[in-house]
Scaffold this active site. Structure first.
Site, PDB file in Angstrom:
ATOM      1  CG  ASP A  92      -3.599   0.311  -1.007  1.00 23.46           C
ATOM      2  OD1 ASP A  92      -3.967  -0.548  -1.744  1.00 23.46           O
ATOM      3  OD2 ASP A  92      -3.000   1.242  -1.126  1.00 23.46           O
ATOM      4  CD  GLU A 134       4.121   2.148   2.491  1.00 26.13           C
ATOM      5  OE1 GLU A 134       2.792   2.172   2.694  1.00 26.13           O
ATOM      6  OE2 GLU A 134       4.701   2.037   1.173  1.00 26.13           O
ATOM      7  CE1 TYR A 138      -0.359  -1.284   1.632  1.00 21.33           C
ATOM      8  CE2 TYR A 138       0.619   0.041   3.699  1.00 21.33           C
ATOM      9  CZ  TYR A 138       0.571   0.039   2.297  1.00 21.33           C
ATOM     10  OH  TYR A 138       0.970   0.845   1.170  1.00 21.33           O
TER      11      TYR A 138
END
Ligand code: SF4
Length: 288
Positions: free
Chosen positions: A135, A34, A117
């Site tokens: 996102d 990520e 996020y």
């Protein structure tokens, strides 16, 4: 069928086989992916992620690496401050969380470099928790399929989270699959410029398609260019430092970009951000 039910049905067979999605991937592997994927396309992340996880399989492994090694291994993924934040996060996980990535969104958000996020992505994809993961791709799919708008417009964090949360099924496992599926749909089918409605599992229920795909006329997110920007210059300067085994003279950096004022500004910002160091003899290097 609801949007969630369609996505739940579609995703397992349609998902791209990406290394961080495989069942043996640890939450640490998800966290690393990520960080890397925040601003960088999948194809460029894949080899670097594989190398990182082989070299630093646990947070404590990365935490003991030097910042110079971390920046070299980050290579050309861009936005190298992410590498230093990930390094810091690894240190916090190793010392305060027993070398285990936290599963709780609040604890994740307290880590260096982890925002709303990323925290939710790790909770959902690393631990199978039920939480909205929002996102750009997810916002676009929801704007089109649910609200009938061609574009999601500027981000509205709280409202966006509530919007996606309302779509998720109640059980955690299904919710995590739907979260991954919405992201995948936005990445490979409902793309910004060329949505492939004919191949989309939502084509029968999509509100935007049903309305004839009307042009979006609302506010748009600002688009960032790259050529000639400070980001490009910083990248060039870091390339010089990464490629050198020894500290380099200022002349080597001067050769990397011709506009002296912009180059000096960017070099200063690299020093301030901790991405470069100046030694006592005046030469420059990656941080130790
Ligand atoms: S039908 Fe078209 S616009 Fe609607 S979600 Fe699918 S790809 Fe996007």
């Amino acid at each position: 069928m609801s949007t969630a039910a369609v996505v739940l049905d579609w995703y397992p067979a349609a998902a791209r086989d990406l290394p961080w999605r495989r069942p043996d991937t640890t939450p640490w592997g998800v966290l690393v992916s990520e960080f890397m994927l925040q601003q960088t396309p999948v194809a460029r992340v894949e080899p670097v992620w594989t190398e990182w996880l082989a070299r630093w399989p646990a947070p404590s492994d990365l935490a003991t690496a030097s910042r110079a090694d971390v920046l070299r291994a980050w290579g050309k993924l861009g936005y190298p401050r992410r590498a230093l934040r990930l390094h810091e996060a690894a240190g916090v996980i190793a010392t305060r969380h027993g070398d285990a990535v936290p599963a709780d969104v609040d604890a994740l958000e307290a880590l260096p470099g982890v925002g709303s996020y990323t925290a939710r992505a790790v909770a959902a994809f690393g631990y199978g928790r039920r939480c909205p993961v929002v996102d750009t791709n997810v916002r676009r799919v929801v704007a089109r399929a649910v609200h009938g708008r061609g574009d999601a417009g500027p981000a509205r964090t709280t409202a966006d989270l509530a919007d996606v949360d309302a779509l998720l099924p109640p059980d955690a496992h299904s919710a995590a699959v739907v979260s991954a599926g919405l992201m995948e749909l936005g990445a490979v089918i409902c793309t910004a410029r060329g949505p492939r409605c004919g191949a989309c599992p939502l084509h029968e229920t999509c509100a935007w398609r049903a309305a004839g795909r009307p042009e979006y006329t609302g506010p748009r997110r600002p688009v960032q260019g790259f050529a000639g920007t400070d980001r490009q210059v910083r990248g060039r300067l870091l390339d010089v430092l990464r490629g050198a085994d020894e500290p380099v003279e200022r002349a080597a950096l001067d050769a990397a970009w011709s506009d002296a004022a912009q180059r000096d500004r960017c070099l200063d910002s690299l020093l301030v951000d901790g991405l470069a160091e100046q030694h006592d003899d005046g030469r420059f290097a990656l941080p130790a």
